[in-house]
Write a protein that holds these residues in place. Structure first.
Motif, PDB file in Angstrom:
ATOM      1  N   ILE A  27       1.761  -3.133  -8.299  1.00  0.00           N
ATOM      2  CA  ILE A  27       0.821  -4.234  -8.014  1.00  0.00           C
ATOM      3  C   ILE A  27       1.069  -4.799  -6.614  1.00  0.00           C
ATOM      4  CG2 ILE A  27      -0.008  -6.505  -8.741  1.00  0.00           C
ATOM      5  CD1 ILE A  27       0.732  -5.696 -11.626  1.00  0.00           C
ATOM      6  N   PRO A  28       2.295  -5.312  -6.306  1.00  0.00           N
ATOM      7  CA  PRO A  28       2.518  -5.724  -4.914  1.00  0.00           C
ATOM      8  C   PRO A  28       2.449  -4.567  -3.933  1.00  0.00           C
ATOM      9  CG  PRO A  28       4.585  -5.783  -6.144  1.00  0.00           C
ATOM     10  CD  PRO A  28       3.487  -5.575  -7.142  1.00  0.00           C
ATOM     11  N   GLY A  29       2.826  -3.358  -4.398  1.00  0.00           N
ATOM     12  CA  GLY A  29       2.743  -2.194  -3.519  1.00  0.00           C
ATOM     13  C   GLY A  29       1.317  -1.878  -3.123  1.00  0.00           C
ATOM     14  N   ALA A  30       0.393  -1.983  -4.069  1.00  0.00           N
ATOM     15  CA  ALA A  30      -1.021  -1.716  -3.770  1.00  0.00           C
ATOM     16  C   ALA A  30      -1.583  -2.753  -2.812  1.00  0.00           C
ATOM     17  CB  ALA A  30      -1.827  -1.702  -5.071  1.00  0.00           C
ATOM     18  N   LEU A  31      -1.157  -4.008  -2.960  1.00  0.00           N
ATOM     19  CA  LEU A  31      -1.634  -5.053  -2.046  1.00  0.00           C
ATOM     20  C   LEU A  31      -1.103  -4.818  -0.637  1.00  0.00           C
ATOM     21  CD1 LEU A  31      -3.214  -7.650  -1.673  1.00  0.00           C
ATOM     22  CD2 LEU A  31      -1.156  -8.927  -2.299  1.00  0.00           C
ATOM     23  N   ALA A  32       0.188  -4.473  -0.524  1.00  0.00           N
ATOM     24  CA  ALA A  32       0.768  -4.183   0.789  1.00  0.00           C
ATOM     25  C   ALA A  32       0.098  -2.962   1.414  1.00  0.00           C
ATOM     26  CB  ALA A  32       2.272  -3.948   0.654  1.00  0.00           C
ATOM     27  N   ALA A  33      -0.188  -1.946   0.584  1.00  0.00           N
ATOM     28  CA  ALA A  33      -0.857  -0.747   1.089  1.00  0.00           C
ATOM     29  C   ALA A  33      -2.262  -1.071   1.579  1.00  0.00           C
ATOM     30  CB  ALA A  33      -0.903   0.320  -0.006  1.00  0.00           C
ATOM     31  N   ALA A  34      -3.006  -1.836   0.790  1.00  0.00           N
ATOM     32  CA  ALA A  34      -4.374  -2.189   1.171  1.00  0.00           C
ATOM     33  C   ALA A  34      -4.399  -2.973   2.482  1.00  0.00           C
ATOM     34  CB  ALA A  34      -5.020  -3.007   0.049  1.00  0.00           C
ATOM     35  N   TRP A  35      -3.480  -3.917   2.614  1.00  0.00           N
ATOM     36  CA  TRP A  35      -3.408  -4.736   3.826  1.00  0.00           C
ATOM     37  C   TRP A  35      -3.027  -3.888   5.031  1.00  0.00           C
ATOM     38  CZ3 TRP A  35       1.105  -7.105   6.380  1.00  0.00           C
ATOM     39  CH2 TRP A  35       0.746  -8.102   7.299  1.00  0.00           C
ATOM     40  N   SER A  36      -2.066  -2.981   4.855  1.00  0.00           N
ATOM     41  CA  SER A  36      -1.632  -2.113   5.947  1.00  0.00           C
ATOM     42  C   SER A  36      -2.739  -1.150   6.361  1.00  0.00           C
ATOM     43  CB  SER A  36      -0.387  -1.322   5.529  1.00  0.00           C
ATOM     44  OG  SER A  36       0.672  -2.193   5.168  1.00  0.00           O
ATOM     45  N   LEU A  37      -3.442  -0.582   5.376  1.00  0.00           N
ATOM     46  CA  LEU A  37      -4.549   0.325   5.682  1.00  0.00           C
ATOM     47  C   LEU A  37      -5.658  -0.405   6.433  1.00  0.00           C
ATOM     48  CD1 LEU A  37      -4.689   2.243   2.289  1.00  0.00           C
ATOM     49  CD2 LEU A  37      -4.037   3.220   4.500  1.00  0.00           C
ATOM     50  N   ARG A  38      -5.906  -1.643   6.044  1.00  0.00           N
ATOM     51  CA  ARG A  38      -6.923  -2.463   6.718  1.00  0.00           C
ATOM     52  C   ARG A  38      -6.546  -2.704   8.172  1.00  0.00           C
ATOM     53  NH1 ARG A  38     -10.705  -4.620   8.773  1.00  0.00           N
ATOM     54  NH2 ARG A  38     -11.942  -6.384   8.009  1.00  0.00           N
ATOM     55  N   ALA A  39      -5.248  -2.767   8.456  1.00  0.00           N
ATOM     56  CA  ALA A  39      -4.775  -3.076   9.805  1.00  0.00           C
ATOM     57  C   ALA A  39      -4.704  -1.853  10.714  1.00  0.00           C
ATOM     58  CB  ALA A  39      -3.390  -3.728   9.732  1.00  0.00           C
ATOM     59  N   LEU A  40      -4.943  -0.654  10.174  1.00  0.00           N
ATOM     60  CA  LEU A  40      -4.749   0.557  10.965  1.00  0.00           C
ATOM     61  C   LEU A  40      -5.666   0.643  12.185  1.00  0.00           C
ATOM     62  CD1 LEU A  40      -4.132   3.464   8.424  1.00  0.00           C
ATOM     63  CD2 LEU A  40      -2.612   2.691  10.243  1.00  0.00           C
ATOM     64  N   GLY A  41      -6.963   0.472  11.972  1.00  0.00           N
ATOM     65  CA  GLY A  41      -7.887   0.670  13.076  1.00  0.00           C
ATOM     66  C   GLY A  41      -8.025   2.150  13.419  1.00  0.00           C
ATOM     67  N   ARG A  42      -8.865   2.454  14.400  1.00  0.00           N
ATOM     68  CA  ARG A  42      -9.129   3.850  14.754  1.00  0.00           C
ATOM     69  C   ARG A  42      -7.871   4.538  15.286  1.00  0.00           C
ATOM     70  NH1 ARG A  42     -14.322   4.877  18.373  1.00  0.00           N
ATOM     71  NH2 ARG A  42     -15.186   3.915  16.489  1.00  0.00           N
ATOM     72  N   ASP A  43      -7.156   3.872  16.198  1.00  0.00           N
ATOM     73  CA  ASP A  43      -5.944   4.475  16.760  1.00  0.00           C
ATOM     74  C   ASP A  43      -4.882   4.653  15.686  1.00  0.00           C
ATOM     75  OD1 ASP A  43      -7.046   4.605  19.269  1.00  0.00           O
ATOM     76  OD2 ASP A  43      -6.164   2.710  19.958  1.00  0.00           O
ATOM     77  N   GLY A  44      -4.800   3.696  14.778  1.00  0.00           N
ATOM     78  CA  GLY A  44      -3.823   3.794  13.703  1.00  0.00           C
ATOM     79  C   GLY A  44      -4.095   4.971  12.787  1.00  0.00           C
ATOM     80  N   TRP A  45      -5.355   5.222  12.491  1.00  0.00           N
ATOM     81  CA  TRP A  45      -5.696   6.368  11.648  1.00  0.00           C
ATOM     82  C   TRP A  45      -5.380   7.679  12.360  1.00  0.00           C
ATOM     83  CZ3 TRP A  45      -6.167   6.786   6.725  1.00  0.00           C
ATOM     84  CH2 TRP A  45      -6.579   5.694   5.959  1.00  0.00           C
ATOM     85  N   ARG A  46      -5.571   7.721  13.678  1.00  0.00           N
ATOM     86  CA  ARG A  46      -5.196   8.926  14.424  1.00  0.00           C
ATOM     87  C   ARG A  46      -3.696   9.167  14.307  1.00  0.00           C
ATOM     88  NH1 ARG A  46      -8.491   6.868  18.935  1.00  0.00           N
ATOM     89  NH2 ARG A  46     -10.558   7.824  18.879  1.00  0.00           N
ATOM     90  N   ARG A  47      -2.916   8.104  14.471  1.00  0.00           N
ATOM     91  CA  ARG A  47      -1.467   8.247  14.338  1.00  0.00           C
ATOM     92  C   ARG A  47      -1.086   8.678  12.927  1.00  0.00           C
ATOM     93  NH1 ARG A  47      -1.261   3.172  17.522  1.00  0.00           N
ATOM     94  NH2 ARG A  47      -0.475   3.661  19.606  1.00  0.00           N
ATOM     95  N   ALA A  48      -1.763   8.101  11.933  1.00  0.00           N
ATOM     96  CA  ALA A  48      -1.451   8.456  10.538  1.00  0.00           C
ATOM     97  C   ALA A  48      -1.723   9.934  10.276  1.00  0.00           C
ATOM     98  CB  ALA A  48      -2.274   7.587   9.591  1.00  0.00           C
ATOM     99  N   LEU A  49      -2.834  10.452  10.800  1.00  0.00           N
ATOM    100  CA  LEU A  49      -3.169  11.862  10.602  1.00  0.00           C
ATOM    101  C   LEU A  49      -2.190  12.769  11.339  1.00  0.00           C
ATOM    102  CD1 LEU A  49      -7.063  11.676  10.847  1.00  0.00           C
ATOM    103  CD2 LEU A  49      -5.695  12.056   8.798  1.00  0.00           C
TER     104      LEU A  49
END
Length: 279
Positions: free
Chosen positions: A113-135
């Motif tokens: 439950i807290p893990g999903a909230l932290a994940a959702a918040w972190s994913l929201r903060a990624l942005g385009r450059d963040g998604w490139r880094r993640a990939l």
């Protein structure tokens, strides 16, 4: 240099204490992961005195918890909730027949439950450059892990998963591991320990990433089979964890967003489970 040596000594002592408790208490995988949570909180609350949110996102202006974050949170919780309901139902039947309550599995799933909230918040903060880094991180760290896992699968003569069951198994574990790594293991080693070893603005330091990855490999020992002997097990575990761990640390440092290494970590673990159980 002495400052970094001192930091590594602190990190090594914390990991050693975690490992020692894992062996002394004979903990299963779920209980061992739960044990890491107080060790994780030790760093922002006591040793560094920084906002807890920086375990996941180091941006000076992180996003607020808005409708998008809540929508991602709900989606990420669907599968862990279904799994928790099934586990609780099985446990009730087990207890009615005189069996003990497996609190570790329940706690493990509740922490999604807290893990999903932290994940959702972190994913929201990624942005385009963040998604490139993640990939890119997934291609490097995840790809390395998958290749090594496939090598071990072939080496031990294990059968390959069937296509559809394999994909289903992968999807189930991916949906479980994504919220898990944001509250256990990845947040401990990258969000807490690596952030303590290497501070933003400091010169590049691959040595600390290598040292932490070695500790990460040793940290797994209480929950892996030691039938081959301690030394041989370390030799088998070390290359995989180091080759994955170093890029996870480096991409965390570059991005400042735990979603970058966490997605690669979850992907790698989900592939491993698919190869083990997708038959």
């Amino acid at each position: 240099m002495p400052v970094r040596v001192g930091r590594f000594a602190v990190v090594g002592a914390v990991v050693a204490a975690n490992i020692a408790l894992g062996f002394a208490l004979h903990l299963g995988a779920e209980a061992y992961l739960l044990l890491g949570i107080p060790f994780t909180l030790l760093f922002p609350l006591v040793l560094q005195r920084r906002p807890i949110r920086e375990l996941w996102v180091r941006d000076e202006h992180p996003p607020r918890i808005d409708a998008t974050v809540l929508a991602i949170f709900v989606v990420l919780l669907i599968y862990p909730t279904v799994k928790l309901v099934r586990v609780v139902a099985d446990l009730i039947v087990h207890i009615e027949h005189g069996g003990p309550l497996d609190w570790a599995v329940c706690g493990y799933l509740l922490m999604t439950i807290p893990g999903a909230l932290a994940a959702a918040w972190s994913l929201r903060a990624l942005g385009r450059d963040g998604w490139r880094r993640a990939l890119r991180c997934m291609a490097v760290a995840g790809g390395t892990g998958v290749l090594l896992t496939l090598y071990n699968t072939v080496g031990f003569g294990m059968p390959f998963p069937s296509p559809w069951l394999g994909l289903l198994t992968f999807a189930e574990w991916m949906l479980l591991y994504v919220p898990v790594v944001f509250v256990m293991e990845e947040v401990f080693f990258r969000g807490a320990l690596d952030s303590y070893l290497h501070r933003p603005g400091e010169p590049a330091d691959g040595g600390s990433a290598l040292g932490l990855s070695i500790l990460w490999a040793l940290w797994h020992l209480p929950v892996v089979s030691l039938h081959a002997g301690l030394v041989r097990t370390i030799i088998l575990v070390l290359p995989l964890q180091v080759l994955i761990g170093v890029p996870l640390s480096l991409w965390w440092r570059r991005s400042g967003n735990l979603a970058v290494p966490s997605l690669a970590h979850a992907f790698n673990d989900a592939v491993r489970q698919m190869l083990l159980y997708g038959h």
